[in-house]
Design a protein around this motif. Structure first.
Motif, PDB file in Angstrom:
ATOM      1  N   ASP A 150     -17.019  -0.258 -18.057  1.00 35.31           N
ATOM      2  CA  ASP A 150     -15.864  -0.342 -18.945  1.00 35.31           C
ATOM      3  C   ASP A 150     -14.662  -0.883 -18.193  1.00 35.31           C
ATOM      4  O   ASP A 150     -14.346  -0.432 -17.084  1.00 35.31           O
ATOM      5  N   GLY A 151     -14.000  -1.842 -18.822  1.00 32.22           N
ATOM      6  CA  GLY A 151     -12.712  -2.325 -18.346  1.00 32.22           C
ATOM      7  C   GLY A 151     -11.662  -2.115 -19.407  1.00 32.22           C
ATOM      8  O   GLY A 151     -11.917  -1.507 -20.461  1.00 32.22           O
ATOM      9  N   LEU A 152     -10.485  -2.620 -19.148  1.00 30.89           N
ATOM     10  CA  LEU A 152      -9.366  -2.464 -20.073  1.00 30.89           C
ATOM     11  C   LEU A 152      -9.569  -3.367 -21.288  1.00 30.89           C
ATOM     12  O   LEU A 152      -9.815  -4.563 -21.148  1.00 30.89           O
ATOM     13  N   ARG A 153      -9.434  -2.789 -22.460  1.00 30.96           N
ATOM     14  CA  ARG A 153      -9.591  -3.565 -23.688  1.00 30.96           C
ATOM     15  C   ARG A 153      -8.260  -3.925 -24.338  1.00 30.96           C
ATOM     16  O   ARG A 153      -8.240  -4.573 -25.381  1.00 30.96           O
ATOM     17  N   ALA A 154      -7.165  -3.518 -23.721  1.00 32.57           N
ATOM     18  CA  ALA A 154      -5.836  -3.928 -24.177  1.00 32.57           C
ATOM     19  C   ALA A 154      -5.522  -5.322 -23.639  1.00 32.57           C
ATOM     20  O   ALA A 154      -6.232  -5.859 -22.786  1.00 32.57           O
ATOM     21  N   THR A 155      -4.441  -5.916 -24.141  1.00 31.57           N
ATOM     22  CA  THR A 155      -4.060  -7.263 -23.706  1.00 31.57           C
ATOM     23  C   THR A 155      -3.103  -7.251 -22.525  1.00 31.57           C
ATOM     24  O   THR A 155      -2.901  -8.282 -21.887  1.00 31.57           O
ATOM     25  N   VAL A 156      -2.510  -6.092 -22.238  1.00 31.30           N
ATOM     26  CA  VAL A 156      -1.611  -5.945 -21.103  1.00 31.30           C
ATOM     27  C   VAL A 156      -2.080  -4.754 -20.271  1.00 31.30           C
ATOM     28  O   VAL A 156      -2.414  -3.696 -20.814  1.00 31.30           O
ATOM     29  N   GLY A 157      -2.127  -4.938 -18.961  1.00 30.46           N
ATOM     30  CA  GLY A 157      -2.582  -3.867 -18.089  1.00 30.46           C
ATOM     31  C   GLY A 157      -1.438  -3.030 -17.564  1.00 30.46           C
ATOM     32  O   GLY A 157      -0.358  -2.979 -18.142  1.00 30.46           O
ATOM     33  N   ARG A 175       0.828  -1.216   0.000  1.00 31.12           N
ATOM     34  CA  ARG A 175       0.000   0.000   0.000  1.00 31.12           C
ATOM     35  C   ARG A 175       0.861   1.264   0.000  1.00 31.12           C
ATOM     36  O   ARG A 175       0.448   2.290  -0.534  1.00 31.12           O
ATOM     37  N   VAL A 176       2.028   1.180   0.620  1.00 27.78           N
ATOM     38  CA  VAL A 176       2.929   2.337   0.653  1.00 27.78           C
ATOM     39  C   VAL A 176       3.601   2.540  -0.709  1.00 27.78           C
ATOM     40  O   VAL A 176       3.781   3.674  -1.169  1.00 27.78           O
ATOM     41  N   ARG A 177       3.940   1.445  -1.405  1.00 26.16           N
ATOM     42  CA  ARG A 177       4.788   1.543  -2.590  1.00 26.16           C
ATOM     43  C   ARG A 177       4.034   1.444  -3.915  1.00 26.16           C
ATOM     44  O   ARG A 177       4.546   1.895  -4.948  1.00 26.16           O
ATOM     45  N   PHE A 178       2.847   0.869  -3.920  1.00 25.85           N
ATOM     46  CA  PHE A 178       2.122   0.640  -5.168  1.00 25.85           C
ATOM     47  C   PHE A 178       1.824   1.953  -5.901  1.00 25.85           C
ATOM     48  O   PHE A 178       1.437   2.950  -5.291  1.00 25.85           O
ATOM     49  N   ARG A 179       1.979   1.908  -7.210  1.00 25.06           N
ATOM     50  CA  ARG A 179       1.613   3.060  -8.047  1.00 25.06           C
ATOM     51  C   ARG A 179       1.490   2.602  -9.503  1.00 25.06           C
ATOM     52  O   ARG A 179       1.881   1.495  -9.853  1.00 25.06           O
ATOM     53  N   ARG A 180       0.937   3.450 -10.298  1.00 25.04           N
ATOM     54  CA  ARG A 180       0.891   3.249 -11.740  1.00 25.04           C
ATOM     55  C   ARG A 180       1.794   4.263 -12.409  1.00 25.04           C
ATOM     56  O   ARG A 180       1.897   5.389 -11.929  1.00 25.04           O
ATOM     57  N   PRO A 181       2.436   3.920 -13.523  1.00 25.63           N
ATOM     58  CA  PRO A 181       2.434   2.611 -14.179  1.00 25.63           C
ATOM     59  C   PRO A 181       3.002   1.519 -13.259  1.00 25.63           C
ATOM     60  O   PRO A 181       4.007   1.753 -12.565  1.00 25.63           O
ATOM     61  N   ILE A 182       2.373   0.352 -13.272  1.00 28.88           N
ATOM     62  CA  ILE A 182       2.762  -0.714 -12.360  1.00 28.88           C
ATOM     63  C   ILE A 182       4.184  -1.192 -12.644  1.00 28.88           C
ATOM     64  O   ILE A 182       4.887  -1.646 -11.735  1.00 28.88           O
TER      65      ILE A 182
END
Length: 220
Positions: free
Chosen positions: A132-139, A45-52
């Protein structure tokens, strides 16, 4: 100015769906595949971010390029799917949704073809004007572009939208379209990080909806 309530966009993972423990477990499967460390729930929770990919690179201490991230993303989702049936909605998710007076939609960065039936299984489809969700093949990417597309499909302007999510990226996406965000502490991000962002923060989803109503009223 209109007196109609604004539109509410919900995040899914870590917000309406209580899947934090599963996400951390699947993330550790990724790290173990490269001989990396195990992260605790609090560390995540402290380190998570996007881009993953940036989060992975920091924890692993090595660069993660697009090809490598694609491989790791598959490992993550394979592990995630094995535990998905154990996940339930956040305790007050249904009450929170019922408390919102206007229209609602759902936008997730999880794969669209898996999101839609899962939302249906939980009996929530009828609550949303659009899912709507992600329509790409990689998240693993950031949410702003997906939110822009989501609102375009709804025919809505960002200024009429409040987003409830559990990450700084959710707030950044809302700001990118001219909307507002309320951040929920029960998901993937350390509460102190959320509070430091300057956005309204709530410890429950019902409180998040109450804050969303407040910020939307202030804008009208």
């Amino acid at each position: 100015m209109t007196s109609a309530p604004p539109h509410l966009v919900w995040d899914w993972n870590g917000t309406l769906l209580n899947d934090l423990s599963l996400v951390v477990s699947a993330t550790n499967v990724v790290f173990a595949s490269l001989g990396g460390p195990t992260v605790t729930l609090d560390e995540h929770r402290v380190r998570f971010r996007r881009p993953i990919a940036e989060y992975y690179a920091e924890v692993l201490g090595q660069a993660v390029d697009d090809d490598e991230f694609g491989r790791l993303d598959k490992i993550f989702h394979d592990a995630y799917r094995t535990g998905l049936t154990t996940c339930e909605l956040a305790a007050d998710a249904r009450a929170a949704m019922a408390a919102w007076p206007g229209s609602q939609s759902l936008l997730s960065m999880w794969f669209h073809e898996e999101l839609v039936p899962t939302v249906h299984t939980h009996g929530l489809t009828g609550h949303f004007t659009r899912v709507d969700g992600l329509r790409a093949t990689v998240g693993g990417g950031q949410k702003a572009e997906s939110l822009q597309q989501h609102l375009a499909e709804l025919g809505m302007d960002g200024a009429s939208v409040v987003l409830i999510g559990d990450s700084i990226d959710d707030a950044d996406a809302a700001l990118a379209v001219g909307g507002r965000a309320v951040l929920y502490t029960g998901g993937f991000t350390d509460p102190a990080r959320l509070r430091a962002s300057g956005h309204p923060v709530a410890d429950t989803l019902t409180d998040a909806v109450a804050l969303a109503r407040e910020v939307s009223s202030a804008d009208r």
